[in-house]
Write a protein that holds these residues in place. Sequence first.
Motif, PDB file in Angstrom:
ATOM      1  N   ASP A  98      38.206  41.338  41.462  1.00 49.45           N
ATOM      2  CA  ASP A  98      39.497  42.032  41.541  1.00 49.45           C
ATOM      3  C   ASP A  98      40.558  41.088  42.118  1.00 49.45           C
ATOM      4  N   ALA A  99      40.601  39.903  41.553  1.00 53.07           N
ATOM      5  CA  ALA A  99      41.318  38.789  42.166  1.00 53.07           C
ATOM      6  C   ALA A  99      42.568  38.376  41.401  1.00 53.07           C
ATOM      7  N   ASN A 100      43.480  37.769  42.121  1.00 52.81           N
ATOM      8  CA  ASN A 100      44.534  36.970  41.500  1.00 52.81           C
ATOM      9  C   ASN A 100      43.898  35.678  41.000  1.00 52.81           C
ATOM     10  N   VAL A 101      44.491  35.081  39.996  1.00 55.92           N
ATOM     11  CA  VAL A 101      43.995  33.808  39.482  1.00 55.92           C
ATOM     12  C   VAL A 101      45.138  32.801  39.507  1.00 55.92           C
ATOM     13  N   PRO A 102      44.808  31.519  39.596  1.00 57.83           N
ATOM     14  CA  PRO A 102      45.879  30.523  39.670  1.00 57.83           C
ATOM     15  C   PRO A 102      46.586  30.324  38.340  1.00 57.83           C
ATOM     16  N   VAL A 103      47.887  30.123  38.419  1.00 61.65           N
ATOM     17  CA  VAL A 103      48.697  29.732  37.272  1.00 61.65           C
ATOM     18  C   VAL A 103      49.438  28.466  37.698  1.00 61.65           C
ATOM     19  N   ASP A 104      49.289  27.412  36.943  1.00 62.44           N
ATOM     20  CA  ASP A 104      49.858  26.128  37.335  1.00 62.44           C
ATOM     21  C   ASP A 104      51.350  26.243  37.634  1.00 62.44           C
ATOM     22  N   GLY A 105      51.735  25.776  38.812  1.00 61.50           N
ATOM     23  CA  GLY A 105      53.139  25.774  39.196  1.00 61.50           C
ATOM     24  C   GLY A 105      53.638  27.077  39.790  1.00 61.50           C
ATOM     25  N   ILE A 179      35.688  40.641  37.576  1.00 67.94           N
ATOM     26  CA  ILE A 179      35.267  41.979  37.973  1.00 67.94           C
ATOM     27  C   ILE A 179      36.512  42.799  38.282  1.00 67.94           C
ATOM     28  N   LYS A 180      36.730  43.871  37.526  1.00 67.05           N
ATOM     29  CA  LYS A 180      37.883  44.746  37.753  1.00 67.05           C
ATOM     30  C   LYS A 180      37.430  46.007  38.467  1.00 67.05           C
ATOM     31  N   CYS A 181      38.033  46.265  39.630  1.00 63.25           N
ATOM     32  CA  CYS A 181      37.726  47.456  40.409  1.00 63.25           C
ATOM     33  C   CYS A 181      38.699  48.564  40.013  1.00 63.25           C
ATOM     34  N   LEU A 182      38.182  49.611  39.405  1.00 62.64           N
ATOM     35  CA  LEU A 182      39.029  50.572  38.688  1.00 62.64           C
ATOM     36  C   LEU A 182      39.857  51.471  39.593  1.00 62.64           C
ATOM     37  N   LEU A 183      39.415  51.713  40.830  1.00 64.19           N
ATOM     38  CA  LEU A 183      40.219  52.543  41.725  1.00 64.19           C
ATOM     39  C   LEU A 183      41.482  51.820  42.174  1.00 64.19           C
ATOM     40  N   ASP A 184      41.548  50.526  41.899  1.00 61.92           N
ATOM     41  CA  ASP A 184      42.743  49.740  42.205  1.00 61.92           C
ATOM     42  C   ASP A 184      43.620  49.576  40.967  1.00 61.92           C
ATOM     43  N   GLY A 185      43.315  50.353  39.927  1.00 60.50           N
ATOM     44  CA  GLY A 185      44.044  50.251  38.664  1.00 60.50           C
ATOM     45  C   GLY A 185      43.195  49.557  37.618  1.00 60.50           C
ATOM     46  N   ASP A 186      43.423  49.880  36.355  1.00 63.57           N
ATOM     47  CA  ASP A 186      42.576  49.325  35.292  1.00 63.57           C
ATOM     48  C   ASP A 186      43.242  48.208  34.502  1.00 63.57           C
ATOM     49  N   LEU A 203      34.137  40.283  31.184  1.00 60.30           N
ATOM     50  CA  LEU A 203      34.745  41.336  32.000  1.00 60.30           C
ATOM     51  C   LEU A 203      33.678  42.337  32.419  1.00 60.30           C
ATOM     52  N   VAL A 204      33.653  42.642  33.731  1.00 60.46           N
ATOM     53  CA  VAL A 204      32.777  43.685  34.271  1.00 60.46           C
ATOM     54  C   VAL A 204      33.656  44.650  35.054  1.00 60.46           C
ATOM     55  N   ARG A 205      33.439  45.942  34.846  1.00 60.19           N
ATOM     56  CA  ARG A 205      34.207  46.947  35.575  1.00 60.19           C
ATOM     57  C   ARG A 205      33.339  47.611  36.629  1.00 60.19           C
ATOM     58  N   MET A 206      33.936  47.843  37.809  1.00 59.24           N
ATOM     59  CA  MET A 206      33.259  48.573  38.881  1.00 59.24           C
ATOM     60  C   MET A 206      34.069  49.824  39.208  1.00 59.24           C
ATOM     61  N   ASN A 207      33.386  50.954  39.322  1.00 55.11           N
ATOM     62  CA  ASN A 207      34.068  52.194  39.653  1.00 55.11           C
ATOM     63  C   ASN A 207      34.178  52.333  41.174  1.00 55.11           C
ATOM     64  N   THR A 208      34.994  51.475  41.748  1.00 56.60           N
ATOM     65  CA  THR A 208      35.213  51.464  43.185  1.00 56.60           C
ATOM     66  C   THR A 208      36.580  50.862  43.459  1.00 56.60           C
ATOM     67  N   GLY A 209      36.903  50.704  44.755  1.00 54.37           N
ATOM     68  CA  GLY A 209      38.200  50.179  45.131  1.00 54.37           C
ATOM     69  C   GLY A 209      38.232  48.669  45.247  1.00 54.37           C
ATOM     70  N   HIS A 210      39.309  48.184  45.828  1.00 52.80           N
ATOM     71  CA  HIS A 210      39.616  46.760  45.834  1.00 52.80           C
ATOM     72  C   HIS A 210      38.710  45.929  46.749  1.00 52.80           C
ATOM     73  N   TRP A 211      37.939  46.595  47.594  1.00 52.92           N
ATOM     74  CA  TRP A 211      37.074  45.867  48.542  1.00 52.92           C
ATOM     75  C   TRP A 211      35.611  46.227  48.291  1.00 52.92           C
ATOM     76  N   PRO A 212      35.042  45.840  47.144  1.00 51.82           N
ATOM     77  CA  PRO A 212      33.677  46.269  46.795  1.00 51.82           C
ATOM     78  C   PRO A 212      32.603  45.665  47.689  1.00 51.82           C
ATOM     79  N   MET A 213      32.894  44.588  48.405  1.00 51.93           N
ATOM     80  CA  MET A 213      31.898  44.037  49.325  1.00 51.93           C
ATOM     81  C   MET A 213      31.610  45.000  50.471  1.00 51.93           C
ATOM     82  N   PHE A 214      32.540  45.930  50.720  1.00 52.86           N
ATOM     83  CA  PHE A 214      32.317  46.988  51.700  1.00 52.86           C
ATOM     84  C   PHE A 214      31.859  48.281  51.031  1.00 52.86           C
TER      85      PHE A 214
END
Length: 231
Positions: A98-105, A179-186, A203-214
Amino acid sequence: MTRFVVVAGAWLGAWAWDEVVSELRGAGHEVHALSLSGLAEKQGVPAGQQTHVQDIVDEIERLDLRGVVLVGHSYSGVPVGQAAERIGDRLARVVFVDANVPVDGESFLDSFPSDFIRKSLDENGGDWPPLDPADYAGQDLTDEQITRIVTEGTPHPGAALTEPAVLAYPLADLPATYIKCLLDGDELPAPVDELVERGRWELVRMNTGHWPMFSQPSELARILVESATRS
């Protein structure tokens, strides 16, 4: 046996991965959780985004790790994505949780409407303080988990949010799972949406919020292991 290096997002340190690390090690994998400069036990260390990229590269080289599955959550997807290309053939796969990814510049704050964060940086000496407990509502977290995130989280160094990313190659060249966490938007962030649509990234979807490690550590660990098999 897979070698994982896991990096948490804004405000968090290696401690955020404790339950996932336990699951992965229990399954026989090697796991290294990393706190970035300026955060957790490294609070107070001056840091920008490129410092965080170097933190990750240095840790992998210091441990002489090869066949690494590099995992970045939320903000840390930006330095993790840059580090992934810099470690060369040491990388097996990169997983963005559920991450931001780098975009050059472009900086982390360039990737979404962020005036409220820039205002917070101005009001807090250049750092981004942890969110209020109410901001974690609806994210599949218990009250105890929210309390831990808020009380153990540390202000995030602002320079890490405003420095531009530096990429030598297209993101499509990275073997990656998102990994997209769906409770944080799809909706997938750009350019992840295009990379997934073109079949370049899994792409993998998880039916949870933005902090799935918790919220779902066992399920997240399972997905990480499955992603590693695609390397």
